[in-house]
Design a protein around this motif. Structure first.
Motif, short mmCIF file in Angstrom:
data_model
loop_
_atom_site.label_atom_id
_atom_site.label_comp_id
_atom_site.label_asym_id
_atom_site.label_seq_id
_atom_site.Cartn_x
_atom_site.Cartn_y
_atom_site.Cartn_z
N ILE A 24 99.80 91.37 40.89
CA ILE A 24 99.47 90.05 41.65
C ILE A 24 99.61 89.17 40.54
CG2 ILE A 24 97.72 89.14 42.67
CD1 ILE A 24 97.14 92.05 43.86
N TYR A 27 102.77 87.52 39.85
CA TYR A 27 103.38 86.81 40.96
C TYR A 27 102.61 85.52 40.73
CZ TYR A 27 104.12 85.15 45.60
OH TYR A 27 104.31 84.36 46.55
N TYR A 28 101.15 85.49 40.46
CA TYR A 28 100.69 84.17 40.62
C TYR A 28 101.07 83.28 39.38
CZ TYR A 28 96.51 84.68 43.74
OH TYR A 28 95.75 84.76 44.68
N GLN A 29 101.39 83.92 38.23
CA GLN A 29 102.03 83.24 37.15
C GLN A 29 103.41 82.66 37.36
OE1 GLN A 29 100.09 83.23 33.98
NE2 GLN A 29 101.64 81.32 33.66
N ASN A 31 104.43 81.69 40.29
CA ASN A 31 104.53 81.09 41.41
C ASN A 31 103.33 79.64 41.37
OD1 ASN A 31 106.50 82.04 43.41
ND2 ASN A 31 105.33 83.93 42.77
N THR A 32 102.81 79.47 40.48
CA THR A 32 101.71 78.46 39.98
C THR A 32 102.09 77.58 39.12
OG1 THR A 32 100.15 79.73 38.97
CG2 THR A 32 100.04 79.73 41.31
N ILE A 37 97.45 82.37 33.74
CA ILE A 37 96.57 82.90 34.77
C ILE A 37 96.07 84.19 34.21
CG2 ILE A 37 96.75 84.02 37.17
CD1 ILE A 37 97.32 81.02 37.05
N ASP A 41 90.65 85.05 36.90
CA ASP A 41 91.40 84.02 37.90
C ASP A 41 91.73 84.34 39.29
OD1 ASP A 41 90.65 81.89 35.84
OD2 ASP A 41 92.75 82.24 35.05
N VAL A 42 92.57 85.69 39.00
CA VAL A 42 93.09 86.11 40.12
C VAL A 42 92.15 86.86 41.24
CG1 VAL A 42 94.80 87.88 41.21
CG2 VAL A 42 95.42 86.47 39.44
N ASP A 45 90.01 84.17 43.07
CA ASP A 45 90.73 83.74 43.99
C ASP A 45 90.87 84.69 45.28
OD1 ASP A 45 92.40 81.48 45.06
OD2 ASP A 45 94.03 83.04 44.98
#
Length: 64
Positions: A24, A27-29, A31-32, A37, A41-42, A45
């Motif tokens: 995850i 993925y955040y890294q 797509n942001t 990240i 932080d994840v 969120d």
């Protein structure tokens, strides 16, 4: 998030759950555009979004 008091939360999770969290985070890294990240932080969120969903469901139950 700036200005918030932060606490350290030490928890034990399974290796499988840790691997999912890593995926995850990746993925955040990807797509942001926020820069680096971190797992915290994840998790923040995910918890905030889950909390919103929970409150919406609680409010719907109150209406009936």
């Amino acid at each position: 998030m700036s200005g918030e008091t932060r606490i350290q939360l030490n928890v034990r999770i399974s290796k499988e759950t840790s691997n999912k969290l890593d995926e995850i985070v990746d993925y955040y890294q990807e797509n942001t555009k926020l820069g680096r990240i971190y797992k915290g932080d994840v998790l923040t969120d995910i918890i905030e979004k889950s909390y919103e969903v929970m409150n919406k469901q609680k409010n719907l139950k109150k209406k009936f």
